[in-house]
Structure formats: structure tokens, C-alpha cells
Design a protein around this motif. Structure first.
Motif, PDB file in Angstrom:
ATOM      1  N   THR A 220       3.293  19.346   9.948  1.00  0.00           N
ATOM      2  CA  THR A 220       3.857  18.408   9.072  1.00  0.00           C
ATOM      3  C   THR A 220       2.794  18.454   7.589  1.00  0.00           C
ATOM      4  OG1 THR A 220       4.034  17.151  11.133  1.00  0.00           O
ATOM      5  CG2 THR A 220       3.754  16.078   9.076  1.00  0.00           C
ATOM      6  N   SER A 221       3.521  18.210   6.906  1.00  0.00           N
ATOM      7  CA  SER A 221       2.625  18.394   5.291  1.00  0.00           C
ATOM      8  C   SER A 221       1.865  17.187   5.302  1.00  0.00           C
ATOM      9  CB  SER A 221       3.712  18.331   4.463  1.00  0.00           C
ATOM     10  OG  SER A 221       4.391  17.162   4.246  1.00  0.00           O
ATOM     11  N   PRO A 222       0.586  17.345   4.537  1.00  0.00           N
ATOM     12  CA  PRO A 222      -0.215  16.189   4.232  1.00  0.00           C
ATOM     13  C   PRO A 222       0.577  14.827   3.503  1.00  0.00           C
ATOM     14  CG  PRO A 222      -1.496  18.291   3.487  1.00  0.00           C
ATOM     15  CD  PRO A 222      -0.012  18.453   4.030  1.00  0.00           C
ATOM     16  N   GLU A 223       1.484  15.251   2.833  1.00  0.00           N
ATOM     17  CA  GLU A 223       2.119  14.265   2.232  1.00  0.00           C
ATOM     18  C   GLU A 223       2.783  13.182   3.187  1.00  0.00           C
ATOM     19  OE1 GLU A 223       2.520  17.297   1.163  1.00  0.00           O
ATOM     20  OE2 GLU A 223       1.229  17.175  -0.512  1.00  0.00           O
ATOM     21  N   THR A 224       3.238  13.823   4.159  1.00  0.00           N
ATOM     22  CA  THR A 224       4.349  13.123   5.043  1.00  0.00           C
ATOM     23  C   THR A 224       3.213  12.154   5.865  1.00  0.00           C
ATOM     24  OG1 THR A 224       5.769  14.995   5.303  1.00  0.00           O
ATOM     25  CG2 THR A 224       5.833  13.202   6.856  1.00  0.00           C
ATOM     26  N   ILE A 225       2.364  12.656   6.308  1.00  0.00           N
ATOM     27  CA  ILE A 225       1.031  11.969   7.018  1.00  0.00           C
ATOM     28  C   ILE A 225       0.743  10.945   6.070  1.00  0.00           C
ATOM     29  CG2 ILE A 225      -1.115  12.011   8.237  1.00  0.00           C
ATOM     30  CD1 ILE A 225      -0.381  15.293   8.981  1.00  0.00           C
ATOM     31  N   ARG A 226       0.416  11.258   4.734  1.00  0.00           N
ATOM     32  CA  ARG A 226      -0.359  10.124   4.104  1.00  0.00           C
ATOM     33  C   ARG A 226       0.962   9.000   3.820  1.00  0.00           C
ATOM     34  NH1 ARG A 226      -0.964  12.877  -0.680  1.00  0.00           N
ATOM     35  NH2 ARG A 226      -2.569  13.968   0.526  1.00  0.00           N
ATOM     36  N   PHE A 227       2.012   9.380   3.618  1.00  0.00           N
ATOM     37  CA  PHE A 227       3.071   8.265   3.622  1.00  0.00           C
ATOM     38  C   PHE A 227       3.230   7.451   4.681  1.00  0.00           C
ATOM     39  CE2 PHE A 227       7.579   7.282   4.498  1.00  0.00           C
ATOM     40  CZ  PHE A 227       7.790   6.269   3.467  1.00  0.00           C
ATOM     41  N   LEU A 228       3.352   8.094   6.026  1.00  0.00           N
ATOM     42  CA  LEU A 228       3.548   7.423   7.080  1.00  0.00           C
ATOM     43  C   LEU A 228       2.251   6.514   7.434  1.00  0.00           C
ATOM     44  CD1 LEU A 228       4.772   9.957   9.665  1.00  0.00           C
ATOM     45  CD2 LEU A 228       5.993   8.134   8.486  1.00  0.00           C
ATOM     46  N   LEU A 229       0.967   6.841   7.074  1.00  0.00           N
ATOM     47  CA  LEU A 229      -0.071   6.241   7.120  1.00  0.00           C
ATOM     48  C   LEU A 229      -0.184   4.945   6.505  1.00  0.00           C
ATOM     49  CD1 LEU A 229      -2.990   8.507   7.784  1.00  0.00           C
ATOM     50  CD2 LEU A 229      -2.044   6.777   9.375  1.00  0.00           C
ATOM     51  N   ASN A 230       0.503   5.099   5.063  1.00  0.00           N
ATOM     52  CA  ASN A 230       0.287   4.084   4.140  1.00  0.00           C
ATOM     53  C   ASN A 230       1.633   2.930   4.429  1.00  0.00           C
ATOM     54  OD1 ASN A 230      -1.658   5.039   2.575  1.00  0.00           O
ATOM     55  ND2 ASN A 230      -0.232   6.260   1.202  1.00  0.00           N
ATOM     56  N   PHE A 231       2.396   3.482   4.933  1.00  0.00           N
ATOM     57  CA  PHE A 231       3.616   2.687   5.356  1.00  0.00           C
ATOM     58  C   PHE A 231       3.102   1.576   6.689  1.00  0.00           C
ATOM     59  CE2 PHE A 231       7.309   1.628   8.023  1.00  0.00           C
ATOM     60  CZ  PHE A 231       8.210   0.946   7.004  1.00  0.00           C
ATOM     61  N   SER A 232       2.406   2.248   7.450  1.00  0.00           N
ATOM     62  CA  SER A 232       2.033   1.475   8.667  1.00  0.00           C
ATOM     63  C   SER A 232       1.097   0.480   8.265  1.00  0.00           C
ATOM     64  CB  SER A 232       1.464   2.381   9.772  1.00  0.00           C
ATOM     65  OG  SER A 232       0.372   2.971   9.340  1.00  0.00           O
ATOM     66  N   LYS A 233       0.258   0.687   7.302  1.00  0.00           N
ATOM     67  CA  LYS A 233      -0.831  -0.185   6.732  1.00  0.00           C
ATOM     68  C   LYS A 233       0.025  -1.404   5.973  1.00  0.00           C
ATOM     69  CE  LYS A 233      -4.346   3.033   6.109  1.00  0.00           C
ATOM     70  NZ  LYS A 233      -5.039   3.810   4.783  1.00  0.00           N
ATOM     71  N   SER A 234       0.999  -0.891   5.543  1.00  0.00           N
ATOM     72  CA  SER A 234       1.617  -2.133   4.632  1.00  0.00           C
ATOM     73  C   SER A 234       2.840  -3.084   5.521  1.00  0.00           C
ATOM     74  CB  SER A 234       2.323  -1.501   3.349  1.00  0.00           C
ATOM     75  OG  SER A 234       3.709  -0.817   3.933  1.00  0.00           O
ATOM     76  N   LEU A 235       3.016  -2.408   6.629  1.00  0.00           N
ATOM     77  CA  LEU A 235       4.075  -3.356   7.491  1.00  0.00           C
ATOM     78  C   LEU A 235       3.325  -4.366   8.391  1.00  0.00           C
ATOM     79  CD1 LEU A 235       6.843  -3.173   8.866  1.00  0.00           C
ATOM     80  CD2 LEU A 235       5.906  -1.969  10.331  1.00  0.00           C
ATOM     81  N   ARG A 236       3.860  -5.534   8.111  1.00  0.00           N
ATOM     82  CA  ARG A 236       3.158  -6.737   8.825  1.00  0.00           C
ATOM     83  C   ARG A 236       4.346  -7.456   9.552  1.00  0.00           C
ATOM     84  NH1 ARG A 236      -0.744  -4.457   7.845  1.00  0.00           N
ATOM     85  NH2 ARG A 236      -2.217  -5.258   6.073  1.00  0.00           N
ATOM     86  N   VAL A 237       4.096  -7.714  11.015  1.00  0.00           N
ATOM     87  CA  VAL A 237       4.930  -8.435  11.798  1.00  0.00           C
ATOM     88  C   VAL A 237       4.382  -9.836  12.018  1.00  0.00           C
ATOM     89  CG1 VAL A 237       6.058  -8.238  14.205  1.00  0.00           C
ATOM     90  CG2 VAL A 237       5.515  -6.472  12.866  1.00  0.00           C
TER      91      VAL A 237
END
Length: 47
Positions: free
Chosen positions: A17-34
Motif C-alpha cells: 500500500t502506498s503511503p498516500e493511501t494510508i495517510r488518506f485513510l488515517l485522515n478520513f478516520s480522524k475526521s469521521l464523527r458518529v
């Protein structure tokens, strides 16, 4: 269901997996609020 996941483990291939993909997923999970209210669940993305 256990049998589905355990029988083909030797045939699995790991992918790189590319570092960009990992960075995207981490940033997305940080911004998601339930938020939960009574019996409802609200998902929001904080951008």
C-alpha cells in the motif's frame, strides 16, 4: 463462517500500500464523527 476465513489463508497474497493511501485513510478516520441520539446514529465528516 469460521470455515470461510480459515481454509484459504495459504492462497492469500499481501499487497503493498502506498503511503498516500494510508495517510488518506488515517485522515478520513480522524475526521469521521458518529453521534448517537436516542435510537438514531448520525455520521458526519468534519471538513
Amino acid at each position: 463462517m469460521e470455515k470461510i476465513y480459515t481454509r484459504d489463508q495459504q492462497h492469500c497474497k499481501l499487497t503493498k500500500t502506498s503511503p498516500e493511501t494510508i495517510r488518506f485513510l488515517l485522515n478520513f478516520s480522524k475526521s469521521l464523527r458518529v453521534m448517537e441520539y436516542k435510537s438514531f446514529s448520525f455520521e458526519s465528516i468534519l471538513n
